[in-house]
Design an enzyme around this catalytic site. Structure first.
Site, PDB file in Angstrom:
ATOM      1  N   CYS A 108       1.118  -1.172  -0.022  1.00 43.85           N
ATOM      2  CA  CYS A 108       0.194  -0.140   0.039  1.00 43.85           C
ATOM      3  C   CYS A 108       1.031   1.126   0.007  1.00 43.85           C
ATOM      4  O   CYS A 108       1.532   1.652   1.135  1.00 43.85           O
ATOM      5  CB  CYS A 108      -0.894   0.081   1.050  1.00 43.85           C
ATOM      6  SG  CYS A 108      -2.243   1.318   1.227  1.00 43.85           S
TER       7      CYS A 108
ATOM      8  N   CYS B 219      43.390  16.339 -20.847  1.00 42.75           N
ATOM      9  CA  CYS B 219      44.524  15.317 -21.108  1.00 42.75           C
ATOM     10  C   CYS B 219      43.618  14.142 -21.083  1.00 42.75           C
ATOM     11  O   CYS B 219      43.204  13.664 -20.115  1.00 42.75           O
ATOM     12  CB  CYS B 219      45.792  15.372 -20.434  1.00 42.75           C
ATOM     13  SG  CYS B 219      46.739  14.195 -20.863  1.00 42.75           S
TER      14      CYS B 219
END
Length: 347
Positions: A152, A196
Site C-alpha cells: 500500500c 588530457c
C-alpha cells in the site's frame, strides 16, 4: 604537458577508492544500480511540500485523492526522490483502499522493511526505497495470490514513467516488459572530453561496465588530425575518450555523473596545467536520450553546490571521432608514472 612525472595524487590509491557504480546483484544476477539520496536542501527544492512530508517525514496522503490510486496506464513507478525503479503497473491492482496497491516490487532488493509502531496497539511493516531511504507506505499480508501481499503505497512517493517513455527516460531494461519487440542493447558508446585524455581514460577504463576505451580527437574542423596539429589548438578538436560500455551494468547517467567527478568542469579550456581549447570540458551525445541525460546531470551537479563556480561543460552532438596515435592509447597503463592532473572528487 607530456613530461613524465608523478601524478598530483597517486593514481593507484585513487583507483582503489572508486566506488562500484553498479552496486550489488540480485540472486538472479540482475544488476542493481546504487541510487544515492541527495542532500536535504536539494530534496526540498525538488519536491512539493506534500511529497516531502510523505517521503521524508513518514506522512500519509488522503485515500482516493492522490495521483495514482486509479491509474491504469502501463509503465513503472519510481522513487520521486532518486528515480530508482520500485513497482510495475503489471503488478498493480485495485485494493479498494484508495491508495496505489501492488503485489510485489519491480526488482528483488528494491525495498527495505521496518517495523512501524506509530499507531498504538498495532504493528505494521513500513516499506522504504533502498537507495533513497524514502518512506513509501506499508506492506500487508492480505493481498491476492500468488504473493498474498499488498504493498500500500503513497502516490506522493512515486513518479510514474509511461511504457512508451521508458527508453527515453533511461529505463530501457524494463521496456521489454511492455513491448516484446524491444531488445536491450548489449553495448552503447559515449564520447567525453575533460582535459588530457591520458588521465580521463585511465580513470574510466577500469569502471565496472566499461567494455573498452579509446582516446582521440573530436569536435574540430580538420579531417584526420594528428596530435602535433591538435596540440596547437588550431584545429578545434578536443582531446576525448570514446567509451564502449554495457548499459545493463553501467547506465549512461552513472557514467556522466562519474565524468563530473574526475575533472574540473568549471575551468574554461583548462585542466590543471594544461590550457587550450583542446582541453575543454565537453559531452558529445549520440542521440536525444543521451542529450537529455547530459543536460539533467549537469543541472543536478550545478544545483548541488559542490563546485563553487559555474559549470562550463559543453554539451554537443557527437562529431567524427578520430583515434589518436598508438603512443597515446592507454598511456598511463603502459607508463604508470606518467603525467596526469585527474583524480576523483566526492560529489
Amino acid at each position: 604537458m607530456r613530461i613524465s612525472k608523478k601524478a598530483f595524487l597517486p593514481l593507484v590509491l585513487l583507483l582503489f577508492a572508486i566506488p562500484a557504480v553498479t552496486g550489488a546483484t540480485t540472486t538472479k544476477g540482475t544488476p542493481v544500480k546504487n541510487y544515492k539520496k541527495p542532500e536535504t536542501t536539494e530534496i526540498k527544492k525538488a519536491l512539493t511540500p506534500e511529497q516531502y512530508r510523505v517521503t521524508q517525514q513518514c506522512g500519509t496522503e488522503p485515500p482516493f485523492r492522490n495521483a495514482y490510486w486509479d491509474n491504469k496506464k502501463p509503465g513503472i513507478y519510481v522513487d520521486v526522490v532518486t528515480g530508482e525503479p520500485l513497482f510495475s503497473s503489471l503488478d498493480k491492482f485495485d485494493s479498494g483502499t484508495g491508495w496505489p496497491s501492488f503485489t510485489k516490487p519491480l526488482k528483488e532488493g528494491a525495498l527495505t522493511r521496518k517495523e512501524d509502531h506509530e499507531i498504538p496497539m498495532q504493528s505494521r511493516v513500513e516499506v522504504r526505497s533502498k537507495g533513497g531511504d524514502s518512506h513509501l507506505g506499508h506492506v500487508f499480508e492480505d493481498g491476492p495470490t500468488p504473493s498474498g501481499l499488498r504493498y500500500c503505497i503513497n502516490s506522493a512517493a512515486l513518479k510514474f514513467i509511461p511504457a512508451e517513455k521508458l527508453v527515453e527516460e533511461g529505463y530501457t531494461e524494463f521496456a521489454p516488459l511492455f513491448d516484446k519487440k524491444i531488445t536491450i542493447p548489449s553495448q552503447e558508446t559515449a564520447v567525453l572530453a575533460g582535459g588530457c585524455f591520458w588521465g580521463v581514460e585511465e580513470l574510466l577504463r577500469k569502471l565496472p561496465g566499461v567494455i573498452s576505451t579509446q582516446v582521440g580527437y573530436v569536435g574540430g574542423q580538420t579531417q584526420a588530425p594528428t596530435y602535433e596539429q591538435v596540440k596547437k589548438g588550431s584545429t578545434g578538436h578536443a582531446e576525448a575518450v570514446q567509451i564502449v560500455f554495457d548499459p545493463a551494468k553501467l547506465s549512461y547517467q552513472a557514467l556522466v555523473e562519474y565524468f563530473f567527478r574526475l575533472h574540473d568542469p568549471t575551468t574554461p579550456n583548462r585542466q590543471g596545467n594544461d590550457t587550450g581549447t583542446q582541453y575543454r570540458s565537453a559531452i558529445f551525445y549520440a542521440n536525444e536520450a543521451q542529450k537529455q541525460v547530459a543536460i539533467e546531470v549537469k543541472a543536478k551537479v550545478e544545483r548541488s553546490g559542490k563546485w563553487k563556480k559555474p559549470l562550463v561543460t559543453e554539451i554537443a552532438p557527437v562529431a567524427p571521432f578520430f583515434p589518436a596515435e598508438d603512443f597515446h592509447q592507454k598511456y598511463l597503463e603502459k607508463h604508470p608514472e606518467g603525467y596526469t592532473c585527474h583524480y576523483l572528487r566526492d560529489l
